[in-house]
Design an enzyme around this catalytic site. Structure first.
Site, PDB file in Angstrom:
ATOM      1  N   GLU A   1     -15.841 -28.885  43.083  1.00  0.00           N
ATOM      2  CA  GLU A   1     -16.476 -29.768  44.070  1.00  0.00           C
ATOM      3  C   GLU A   1     -17.457 -30.681  43.367  1.00  0.00           C
ATOM      4  O   GLU A   1     -18.178 -30.208  42.471  1.00  0.00           O
ATOM      5  CB  GLU A   1     -17.210 -28.932  45.130  1.00  0.00           C
TER       6      GLU A   1
ATOM      7  N   ARG B   1     -15.263 -19.970  49.940  1.00  0.00           N
ATOM      8  CA  ARG B   1     -15.465 -20.599  48.637  1.00  0.00           C
ATOM      9  C   ARG B   1     -14.097 -20.947  48.071  1.00  0.00           C
ATOM     10  O   ARG B   1     -13.143 -20.177  48.217  1.00  0.00           O
ATOM     11  CB  ARG B   1     -16.196 -19.657  47.662  1.00  0.00           C
TER      12      ARG B   1
ATOM     13  N   HIS C   1     -17.235 -29.834  52.078  1.00  0.00           N
ATOM     14  CA  HIS C   1     -18.135 -28.666  52.127  1.00  0.00           C
ATOM     15  C   HIS C   1     -19.269 -28.871  53.144  1.00  0.00           C
ATOM     16  O   HIS C   1     -20.441 -28.973  52.776  1.00  0.00           O
ATOM     17  CB  HIS C   1     -18.719 -28.379  50.728  1.00  0.00           C
TER      18      HIS C   1
HETATM   19  P1  NAP Z   1     -21.103 -11.590  55.203  1.00  0.00           P
HETATM   20  O1  NAP Z   1     -21.774 -11.296  56.504  1.00  0.00           O
HETATM   21  O2  NAP Z   1     -21.578 -10.903  53.981  1.00  0.00           O
HETATM   22  O3  NAP Z   1     -19.527 -11.332  55.430  1.00  0.00           O
HETATM   23  C1  NAP Z   1     -18.586 -11.263  54.425  1.00  0.00           C
HETATM   24  C2  NAP Z   1     -17.634 -10.113  54.723  1.00  0.00           C
HETATM   25  O4  NAP Z   1     -16.624 -10.110  53.717  1.00  0.00           O
HETATM   26  C3  NAP Z   1     -18.331  -8.772  54.661  1.00  0.00           C
HETATM   27  O5  NAP Z   1     -18.580  -8.267  55.955  1.00  0.00           O
HETATM   28  C4  NAP Z   1     -17.405  -7.895  53.843  1.00  0.00           C
HETATM   29  O6  NAP Z   1     -16.983  -6.824  54.661  1.00  0.00           O
HETATM   30  C5  NAP Z   1     -16.196  -8.789  53.505  1.00  0.00           C
HETATM   31  N1  NAP Z   1     -15.822  -8.598  52.107  1.00  0.00           N
HETATM   32  C6  NAP Z   1     -16.605  -8.696  51.004  1.00  0.00           C
HETATM   33  N2  NAP Z   1     -15.895  -8.441  49.895  1.00  0.00           N
HETATM   34  C7  NAP Z   1     -14.627  -8.181  50.316  1.00  0.00           C
HETATM   35  C8  NAP Z   1     -13.430  -7.829  49.650  1.00  0.00           C
HETATM   36  N3  NAP Z   1     -13.387  -7.672  48.315  1.00  0.00           N
HETATM   37  N4  NAP Z   1     -12.315  -7.648  50.382  1.00  0.00           N
HETATM   38  C9  NAP Z   1     -12.354  -7.773  51.730  1.00  0.00           C
HETATM   39  N5  NAP Z   1     -13.464  -8.084  52.430  1.00  0.00           N
HETATM   40  C10 NAP Z   1     -14.581  -8.281  51.726  1.00  0.00           C
HETATM   41  O7  NAP Z   1     -21.181 -13.139  54.880  1.00  0.00           O
HETATM   42  P2  NAP Z   1     -21.180 -14.364  55.905  1.00  0.00           P
HETATM   43  O8  NAP Z   1     -22.580 -14.717  56.260  1.00  0.00           O
HETATM   44  O9  NAP Z   1     -20.194 -14.100  56.986  1.00  0.00           O
HETATM   45  O10 NAP Z   1     -20.638 -15.510  54.907  1.00  0.00           O
HETATM   46  C11 NAP Z   1     -19.365 -15.396  54.322  1.00  0.00           C
HETATM   47  C12 NAP Z   1     -19.160 -16.426  53.228  1.00  0.00           C
HETATM   48  O11 NAP Z   1     -18.969 -17.705  53.816  1.00  0.00           O
HETATM   49  C13 NAP Z   1     -20.370 -16.638  52.304  1.00  0.00           C
HETATM   50  O12 NAP Z   1     -20.412 -15.688  51.261  1.00  0.00           O
HETATM   51  C14 NAP Z   1     -20.138 -18.035  51.766  1.00  0.00           C
HETATM   52  O13 NAP Z   1     -19.411 -17.992  50.558  1.00  0.00           O
HETATM   53  C15 NAP Z   1     -19.285 -18.689  52.853  1.00  0.00           C
HETATM   54  N6  NAP Z   1     -20.010 -19.784  53.511  1.00  0.00           N
HETATM   55  C16 NAP Z   1     -19.517 -21.058  53.413  1.00  0.00           C
HETATM   56  C17 NAP Z   1     -20.175 -22.102  54.029  1.00  0.00           C
HETATM   57  C18 NAP Z   1     -19.649 -23.510  53.974  1.00  0.00           C
HETATM   58  O14 NAP Z   1     -20.436 -24.446  54.047  1.00  0.00           O
HETATM   59  N7  NAP Z   1     -18.358 -23.720  53.885  1.00  0.00           N
HETATM   60  C19 NAP Z   1     -21.364 -21.870  54.725  1.00  0.00           C
HETATM   61  C20 NAP Z   1     -21.832 -20.556  54.806  1.00  0.00           C
HETATM   62  C21 NAP Z   1     -21.137 -19.523  54.196  1.00  0.00           C
HETATM   63  P3  NAP Z   1     -16.703  -5.380  54.016  1.00  0.00           P
HETATM   64  O15 NAP Z   1     -17.935  -4.982  53.303  1.00  0.00           O
HETATM   65  O16 NAP Z   1     -16.364  -4.515  55.162  1.00  0.00           O
HETATM   66  O17 NAP Z   1     -15.556  -5.619  53.102  1.00  0.00           O
END
Ligand code: NAP
Length: 332
Positions: free
Chosen positions: A271, A242, A290
């Site tokens: 955006e 994000r 995006h």
């Molecule tokens: P996810 O499985 O929840 O992974 C996010 C990871 O970030 C978690 O495993 C968490 O691990 C870590 N995290 C959370 N808060 C943190 C902090 N304060 N400091 C350090 N690490 C932290 O989510 P995902 O499915 O991989 O998706 C990740 C993000 O990608 C989404 O939330 C979304 O914003 C973005 N995204 C973007 C697009 C796009 O079109 N560009 C598409 C899909 C997703 P820990 O709990 O171990 O910290």
């Protein structure tokens, strides 16, 4: 919930016809798909006031909007990220929020690699030169890029997408993988030899820093001036998470000063990117609108999952993906 009467549902943003038809079999659907300016649309406000369910993406469900939907039981977002939703306000009313994890993981991981390769090899910059008919001489060292193969990748946020990026980077590109997350991920260590480390250490050692944390109060501007100062001058920042996780003004300053080599960005603080953005016109950036999950297959899978989440939840069946699972089962 009275299941004799069809529940009212508001659909907005893009949804394929097949999903709309499926929703219409279960619910009275107020269809606002493909429409913009919804917050100023009185018909949308009237539909929301009656709705037990909503499905869509791209609209900020803040406390005021949630309060304007007094019947609401389930919100089904066609995204995995849920920073657009006031979780506390939803929770106070017992409103369930469903999202679309897993089905987009591989597409977003593909795009992360695409941004790494495109940035490092200057694909857009040099390709544009050819497209403009300006290939007048062989490239020389001023046009050379950087290798990706064998370099060090630092993943900030080792979740579902982070793991898939690590797999590609380590197994496909022979990269050493570092990661920063609140918890160590033994699978990542085992499968990719990935090393859990503090953010500062990751920044100092990585050739590519790939941001994949969700946006939250803890992660807003997680990468700012102090973090850019820690990165190698030869390093690239890749943000597919994000926009607000990165302090955009600090990034622009770092790019202009060549404090880092470049950035590959799919997401921005605002955006669509405003016409006066300081990112426009910089040589060392790759900017995308995006598109992390934007493939035919993945967008369909996301819409189908969001549709089944909503149908299941409003029909009393546990949906596949819940953000605030403490709101399940639904309060009647
Ligand atoms: P996810 O499985 O929840 O992974 C996010 C990871 O970030 C978690 O495993 C968490 O691990 C870590 N995290 C959370 N808060 C943190 C902090 N304060 N400091 C350090 N690490 C932290 O989510 P995902 O499915 O991989 O998706 C990740 C993000 O990608 C989404 O939330 C979304 O914003 C973005 N995204 C973007 C697009 C796009 O079109 N560009 C598409 C899909 C997703 P820990 O709990 O171990 O910290």
């Amino acid at each position: 919930m009275n299941i004799d009467k069809k529940a009212s549902v508001v659909a907005y943003a893009a949804l394929p016809d097949s999903c709309l038809k499926q929703l219409q079999q279960h619910f009275d659907v107020a269809d606002f798909t493909g429409q913009s300016g919804l917050r100023r649309n009185p018909a949308f406000a009237a539909a929301l006031a009656q709705a037990q369910g909503v499905i869509g993406s791209g609209l900020a469900f803040d406390r005021a909007l949630i309060a304007s939907a007094p019947q609401l039981k389930v919100v089904s977002t066609v995204t995995v990220g849920y920073d657009n939703y006031d979780i506390a306000a939803l929770g106070e009313r017992g409103i369930l929020l469903c999202n679309t994890p897993d089905v987009l993981t591989e597409s977003v991981a593909d795009l992360s690699l695409a941004l790494m390769l495109t940035s490092a090899r200057r694909v857009v910059e040099l390709g544009s030169r050819v497209a403009a008919g300006d290939w007048k001489r062989p490239v020389d060292s001023a046009d050379f890029g950087s290798d990706v193969y064998g370099k060090t990748l630092g993943i900030v946020g080792m979740g579902r997408i982070g793991m898939s990026v690590a797999r590609r980077a380590h197994l496909g590109f022979g990269m050493r993988v570092l990661y920063h997350s609140r918890h160590a991920k033994p699978d990542a260590d085992r499968e990719f030899g990935a090393q859990h480390c503090a953010l500062d250490d990751l920044l100092a050692q990585s050739d590519f820093v790939c941001v994949l944390v969700p946006l939250s109060a803890d992660t807003e501007h997680l990468i700012g001036a102090a973090q850019f100062a820690r990165m190698k001058r030869s390093a690239f920042l890749i943000n597919v998470a994000r926009g607000k996780v990165v302090d955009e003004q600090a990034m622009i300053a770092a790019l202009k000063a060549e404090q880092i080599a470049g950035a590959g960005l799919d997401v921005f603080e605002r955006e669509p990117l405003p016409a006066d953005s300081g990112l426009l016109g910089l040589r060392n950036v790759v900017l995308l609108p995006h598109i992390g999950s934007a493939t035919h297959q993945t967008r369909l899978a996301m819409a189908q999952l969001a549709t089944s989440n909503l149908i299941d939840a409003l029909n009393g069946r546990k949906p596949r993906a819940m953000v605030n699972s403490d709101c399940w089962p639904l309060r009647v």
